[in-house]
Write a protein that holds these residues in place. Structure first.
Motif, short mmCIF file in Angstrom:
data_model
loop_
_atom_site.label_atom_id
_atom_site.label_comp_id
_atom_site.label_asym_id
_atom_site.label_seq_id
_atom_site.Cartn_x
_atom_site.Cartn_y
_atom_site.Cartn_z
N GLN A 297 0.83 -1.21 0.00
CA GLN A 297 0.00 0.00 0.00
C GLN A 297 0.86 1.26 0.00
O GLN A 297 0.57 2.22 -0.71
CB GLN A 297 -0.90 0.02 1.23
CG GLN A 297 -1.91 -1.10 1.24
CD GLN A 297 -2.87 -0.96 2.39
OE1 GLN A 297 -3.62 -0.01 2.48
NE2 GLN A 297 -2.85 -1.91 3.30
N ARG A 300 2.40 2.01 -3.43
CA ARG A 300 1.42 2.53 -4.39
C ARG A 300 1.16 4.01 -4.17
O ARG A 300 0.98 4.77 -5.10
CB ARG A 300 0.10 1.77 -4.26
CG ARG A 300 0.15 0.47 -5.01
CD ARG A 300 -1.05 -0.38 -4.69
NE ARG A 300 -0.69 -1.77 -4.92
CZ ARG A 300 -1.56 -2.72 -5.13
NH1 ARG A 300 -2.85 -2.44 -5.14
NH2 ARG A 300 -1.17 -3.94 -5.33
N SER A 377 -8.31 -0.87 -8.96
CA SER A 377 -8.60 -1.96 -8.03
C SER A 377 -8.87 -1.42 -6.61
O SER A 377 -9.60 -2.02 -5.86
CB SER A 377 -7.45 -2.96 -8.00
OG SER A 377 -6.27 -2.35 -7.53
N VAL A 378 -8.24 -0.30 -6.26
CA VAL A 378 -8.41 0.21 -4.89
C VAL A 378 -9.25 1.47 -4.91
O VAL A 378 -8.74 2.56 -4.74
CB VAL A 378 -7.04 0.49 -4.24
CG1 VAL A 378 -7.23 0.83 -2.78
CG2 VAL A 378 -6.14 -0.71 -4.38
N ARG A 379 -10.53 1.31 -5.17
CA ARG A 379 -11.40 2.48 -5.07
C ARG A 379 -11.89 2.61 -3.65
O ARG A 379 -12.49 1.69 -3.10
CB ARG A 379 -12.58 2.36 -6.04
CG ARG A 379 -12.48 3.34 -7.18
CD ARG A 379 -13.68 3.26 -8.08
NE ARG A 379 -13.78 1.98 -8.73
CZ ARG A 379 -14.92 1.34 -8.91
NH1 ARG A 379 -16.04 1.84 -8.46
NH2 ARG A 379 -14.94 0.18 -9.53
N ARG A 380 -11.59 3.71 -3.03
CA ARG A 380 -11.99 3.83 -1.63
C ARG A 380 -13.34 4.49 -1.52
O ARG A 380 -13.63 5.39 -2.24
CB ARG A 380 -10.99 4.69 -0.86
CG ARG A 380 -9.77 3.91 -0.47
CD ARG A 380 -8.83 4.81 0.30
NE ARG A 380 -7.52 4.24 0.39
CZ ARG A 380 -7.06 3.66 1.49
NH1 ARG A 380 -7.80 3.57 2.55
NH2 ARG A 380 -5.85 3.16 1.53
#
Lengths: 380, 250
Positions: A297, A300, A377-380
């Motif tokens: 994390q 990124r 892929s990492v939509r918060r």
């Protein structure tokens, strides 16, 4: 019934935005011509831009000299045509004459195909590493094999290849070696230093990391390179001096690691505390937590500044010219010391600039793509 | 319930300070195996700190804490073992956003329990089915609602087959319409016989499942007892005040 159809038609018409809301015309109107002042600035800038572009194209392509004849008596090129065009047209003949020296430096002329293969191997390595489908353990083996092959090609001395001592190496392979080895070794060091600097359990390690970062960051890269090339051999026993390229390489690794470490530390700090706690609560050990949860994390988050540092260091390798290592920039500089081409350094520097730009711009585009990929892929 | 056989959690005169602030004062508490304890109290009363001490996300400075018979010390290996036996659910879910729901659940079984991936996947799907979201397995946490994320967090903890589950205000960050789905999951878990310690203000939940309610204020346990007596017959002014505020809030 008829009212319903009208509404439908109206809705359909509504779905098409009016001409001046979307499209290139609307874009130009809102961004370039939204007031009288802005219109004037746009027109003035457009005028200068076109004028500059026109004169550059004129110089670089229309009035330029691409080849010059060879004097049959001496076997040397006759730059007369270039001298005549000087000031109005570019002399690309210098590139044509010197490109092998620029790319490979003083590497023996007959063996320069080896340098070309090294460049291709490096490019192949970069392309393969950039593709996510190759991101697995085997990639490390590919790296080791490729780097070994590169070393073998550069040095020779095996498989019937002629031995070429390191001080005859030069050009683009040197730049790629310094940058690739530099960042490949600096990156893991940087991760350890960043983790060490945030350690609460090991105060001694933390102190060492802080001292390392502050000392190296506090001096210019040039002075580190000088230390590596001039002072370091003084401390070594006579005859025990590792070669100059290796010493410069170590200096670059140590320097790059500091900057990368600070970038990575920024990423570590930006992660919410809950991520650490959740990993702890599951019973993950420190290293598993770090490599499975925290680093993926944190890295990124810092892709933009990381790539910024990468690009900076790719160009900073050119500083080795001050300790006499023949990298791409040095080769170019030396190439134009040839008496017949002395007046035509601009053309050579434009070419060097283009080569550097290609590498840096590819890194920049690649990182943009990577960011987009991850944010999907990492939509918060 | 079965309080005295072998206590799952023992706290003996636990004290903790944050700097000068005395956040836990001589807290003693036994939680029996299979017992469900609800901890409540006003904010700043130390209830979250208490529950976080049980798996040592916070360290206590005085007193002893035993979990499943093992005392919590600085020994990190013993600590990792204890933590793998104690599941924790956080107020803010704390799912790993870079992993899919399935990967969130299988991570610890694979890396801590050394379970083969196929087996871990099957286990995770079993628990995701139990919390009623198996169809979300391949999504990322950011694509789920808060209630769904919290149910995944419960499933993730259960995948380690813990002996004890800790809940730190599991519904406080949720929109009202999602609280019920999480509470239903917790009630189901309680009915399966799990040892649970929950910090929560959900009095309905406390009445329904708790064997004991512990009321904390200013770092100490003020009252504890069965839910009916705590809510129906408060002894101290502090608890009466707290209950009146909670009830007004509802």
């Amino acid at each position: 019934m008829s009212t319903a159809t009208t509404t439908h038609a109206e809705v359909a018409r509504r779905e098409q935005p009016p001409m001046l809301v979307a499209g290139p015309l609307a874009w130009a109107r809102t961004n370039l011509f939204n007031s009288i002042g802005s219109s004037l600035v746009t027109l003035a800038l457009a005028y200068f831009l076109l004028k500059f572009a026109a004169s550059f194209i004129d110089w670089a392509f229309l009035k330029s000299v691409w080849t010059v004849p060879m004097d049959p008596a001496t076997g040397k090129l006759d730059p007369e045509a270039c001298r005549a065009a000087k000031g109005t047209g570019a002399c690309w003949a210098v590139i044509w004459d010197k490109y092998r020296f620029i790319l490979f430096g003083r590497y023996p002329f007959d063996e320069q195909w080896r340098g070309a293969v090294v460049i291709v191997l490096f490019l192949g390595l970069f392309v393969v590493s950039a593709m996510r489908r190759f991101w697995r353990k085997e990639l490390a083996l590919i790296w080791i094999a490729t780097l070994a092959a590169i070393g073998m090609l550069q040095w020779g001395g095996v498989f019937g290849l002629r031995y070429v001592p390191q001080d005859e190496w030069g050009g683009l392979p040197i730049t790629l070696i310094l940058a690739t080895f530099g960042l490949a070794f600096a990156f893991p060091i940087a991760i350890l230093v960043a983790l060490g600097r945030r350690s609460t359990q090991l105060p001694a390690v933390k102190l060492l990391c802080v001292i390392y970062v502050e000392v190296i960051r506090g001096v210019p890269l040039i002075s580190l390179l000088f230390m590596a090339s001039v002072m370091f051999p003084l401390f070594m026993p006579a005859g025990m001096s590792p070669d100059k390229l290796l010493r410069a390489q170590v200096a670059i690794i140590l320097f790059a690691a500091v900057y990368l470490a600070e970038v990575i530390r920024g990423g570590l700090q930006a992660l919410p505390k809950g991520q650490y706690e959740a990993a702890d609560a599951l019973g993950l050990s420190y290293w598993r937590k770090t490599f499975l949860i925290i680093l993926p994390q944190a890295l990124r988050l810092v892709i933009p500044p990381l790539v910024n540092t990468f690009i900076g260091f790719f160009k900073d390798t050119s500083l080795v010219l001050i300790i006499g290592i023949f990298d791409l920039l040095t080769s170019g500089k030396v190439a134009v010391t040839d008496p017949i081409w002395q007046a035509f350094s601009t053309e050579v520097y434009i070419m060097l600039g283009l080569i550097y730009f290609c590498f840096c711009f590819s890194m920049s585009r690649y990182s943009r793509g990577l960011e987009r990929e991850f944010s999907k892929s990492v939509r918060r | 319930m079965s309080n005295d056989t072998q206590p799952a959690i023992v706290l003996e005169k636990v004290n903790k300070w944050f700097g000068q602030l005395h956040v836990l004062r001589d807290v003693s508490l036994n939680v029996g195996t299979g017992e469900k304890v609800v901890v409540c109290g006003p904010s700043g009363s130390g209830k979250s700190t208490l529950i976080r001490c049980i798996n040592r996300l916070e360290t206590h400075q005085e007193g002893r804490i035993l979990v499943d018979g093992t005392e919590l010390t600085d020994d990190t290996r013993a600590l990792d073992t204890i933590r793998s036996e104690v599941g924790m659910v956080f107020q803010s879910f704390n799912l790993f956003p870079h992993l899919t729901i399935l990967e969130n659940c299988t991570l610890a079984p694979i890396w801590v329990r050394k379970m083969p991936k196929v087996e871990a996947d099957a286990l995770a799907m079993e628990f995701l089915t139990r919390v009623k979201i198996p169809e979300q397995a391949l999504k990322y946490p950011g694509q789920l609602s808060g209630g769904q994320q919290q149910r995944v967090a419960i499933a993730r903890a259960l995948c380690m087959r813990p002996k004890i589950m800790l809940f730190d205000e599991p519904t406080s960050a949720l929109d009202p319409e999602m609280i019920k789905e999480v509470l239903d999951t917790m009630i189901e878990l309680a009915e399966s016989g799990m040892t649970m310690v929950c910090v929560t203000h959900e009095m309905g939940f406390a009445r329904q499942v708790a064997d004991r309610v512990v009321f904390m204020d200013q770092g100490e346990i003020v009252e504890s007892g069965e839910p009916e007596s705590i809510f129906g017959n408060p002894q101290t002014d502090r608890l009466k005040l707290f209950l009146s505020q909670i009830l007004r809030g509802h």
